[in-house]
Design a protein around this motif. Structure first.
Motif, mmCIF file in Angstrom:
data_model
loop_
_atom_site.group_PDB
_atom_site.id
_atom_site.type_symbol
_atom_site.label_atom_id
_atom_site.label_comp_id
_atom_site.label_asym_id
_atom_site.label_seq_id
_atom_site.Cartn_x
_atom_site.Cartn_y
_atom_site.Cartn_z
ATOM 1 N N SER A 186 36.165 37.102 35.823
ATOM 2 C CA SER A 186 35.900 36.224 34.678
ATOM 3 C C SER A 186 37.048 35.248 34.460
ATOM 4 O O SER A 186 36.837 34.080 34.099
ATOM 5 C CB SER A 186 35.687 37.068 33.421
ATOM 6 N N ALA A 187 38.277 35.726 34.695
ATOM 7 C CA ALA A 187 39.438 34.849 34.523
ATOM 8 C C ALA A 187 39.420 33.706 35.525
ATOM 9 O O ALA A 187 39.897 32.600 35.236
ATOM 10 C CB ALA A 187 40.724 35.664 34.673
ATOM 11 N N ILE A 246 35.933 47.418 35.133
ATOM 12 C CA ILE A 246 36.360 46.515 34.054
ATOM 13 C C ILE A 246 37.488 45.610 34.529
ATOM 14 O O ILE A 246 37.489 44.396 34.269
ATOM 15 C CB ILE A 246 36.785 47.326 32.822
ATOM 16 N N CYS A 302 35.974 42.996 37.060
ATOM 17 C CA CYS A 302 35.140 41.994 36.398
ATOM 18 C C CYS A 302 35.980 41.073 35.511
ATOM 19 O O CYS A 302 35.696 39.878 35.400
ATOM 20 C CB CYS A 302 34.049 42.673 35.575
ATOM 21 N N SER A 303 37.009 41.622 34.900
ATOM 22 C CA SER A 303 37.894 40.798 34.074
ATOM 23 C C SER A 303 38.629 39.773 34.930
ATOM 24 O O SER A 303 38.796 38.610 34.534
ATOM 25 C CB SER A 303 38.899 41.680 33.328
ATOM 26 N N SER A 304 39.059 40.191 36.117
ATOM 27 C CA SER A 304 39.740 39.256 37.012
ATOM 28 C C SER A 304 38.786 38.174 37.501
ATOM 29 O O SER A 304 39.160 37.004 37.626
ATOM 30 C CB SER A 304 40.348 40.002 38.197
ATOM 31 N N ASP A 328 29.168 40.430 35.072
ATOM 32 C CA ASP A 328 29.258 40.269 33.627
ATOM 33 C C ASP A 328 29.263 41.655 32.975
ATOM 34 O O ASP A 328 28.278 42.392 33.061
ATOM 35 C CB ASP A 328 28.083 39.435 33.121
ATOM 36 N N LEU A 329 30.351 42.000 32.330
ATOM 37 C CA LEU A 329 30.472 43.329 31.731
ATOM 38 C C LEU A 329 29.430 43.566 30.636
ATOM 39 O O LEU A 329 28.964 44.691 30.457
ATOM 40 C CB LEU A 329 31.879 43.511 31.154
#
Length: 276
Positions: free
Chosen positions: A47-48, A40, A43-45, A230-231
């Protein structure tokens, strides 16, 4: 006296089995939580950072390209490390029942020995999935480079994605899929007699990994083409894999998942052909 001793022995064995079960599922839960948290965060990094807008109104994931100042070998190692962690998070929920059945099949080997053999089986299983990541990265990187150099190819990507999803859904209805799903859901040793040693544990893990990778070929393809970082896609694919492995009627679940994928693929194709 003999009866009381037998009862005490049975009680001790039951308590030992309960403790073994609690330890097994506790370690599995911790491993899943750790791998999911890392996935998580990564993937969040990603996406940012955003993606690269491409002709055809879609965005390319940065997972297939080096970061600023990063070499291609460094990018490959980063992807492979993240891929391995993602596979643990995604596949562990469906692997746990397989490992538990394996432990039950060789349960008369002592707790320490049992833990070692289970660990070896799990490592061999995830080696298969890591190898898939070794294959996926150069193919994805080459395709990404081609899409950046050829606008016509880039414009065709949404259509190709829809076709991949459609074909992956159709694959869920095949006898090939049913065979490998049955191998994943079946008891260990139904085709190969299991021996409680390291080499057999390794081979068993490789067999499980191969059957699992074949069984998940369509769902893995969807994951790769729709959103490897993509989460939301990851969660849906994980849920689908877990459902068809653990549901009482696995083949029905697989076909239901296939029907959803076929419809989704058809919608993606229509949207690509007739853009809004």
């Amino acid at each position: 006296m003999t009866s009381k001793l037998s009862e005490r022995s049975g009680d001790r064995r039951m308590m030992s089995e309960r403790a073994s079960q609690q330890a097994f599922f506790g370690i599995a839960a911790l491993l899943f939580a750790a791998s999911a948290a890392i996935t998580i965060a990564w993937c969040s990094s990603m996406s940012a950072m955003g993606g690269m807008p491409m002709p055809g109104h879609w965005t390319m994931s940065m997972a297939w390209m080096p970061m600023c100042g990063q070499t291609w070998p460094g990018a490959a190692l980063t992807f492979l490390g993240m891929w391995a962690v993602m596979m643990v998070a995604m596949m562990l929920p469906s692997l746990i029942p397989m490992l538990w059945r394996y432990r039950q099949a060789i349960s008369d080997n002592g707790e320490i020995r049992l833990g070692q053999l289970t660990l070896v089986t799990g490592l061999a299983y995830f080696l298969v999935w890591t190898t898939l990541g070794v294959i996926a990265f150069p193919l994805g990187a080459l395709l990404a480079a081609a899409e950046m150099q050829q606008p016509a190819l880039a414009r065709a990507v949404p259509l190709m994605e829809g076709m991949v999803v459609l074909i992956a859904g159709a694959l869920q209805f095949t006898a090939w899929k049913a065979h490998h799903l049955a191998c994943c859901r079946g008891a260990p040793g139904h085709r190969h007699k299991l021996q409680a040693n390291i080499s057999e544990a390794w081979r068993h893990g490789l067999r499980l990994g191969l059957h699992c990778s074949y069984c998940c070929a369509g769902l893995t393809a969807i994951f790769l083409v729709i959103g490897v970082m993509d989460l939301r896609v990851m969660a849906l694919v994980t849920a689908a894999i877990t459902m068809e492995r653990l549901a009482p009627h696995g083949e029905r679940a697989a076909r239901a998942i296939g029907a959803v994928a076929v419809v989704a693929g058809a919608l993606l194709i229509v949207r690509a052909v007739i853009p809004a």
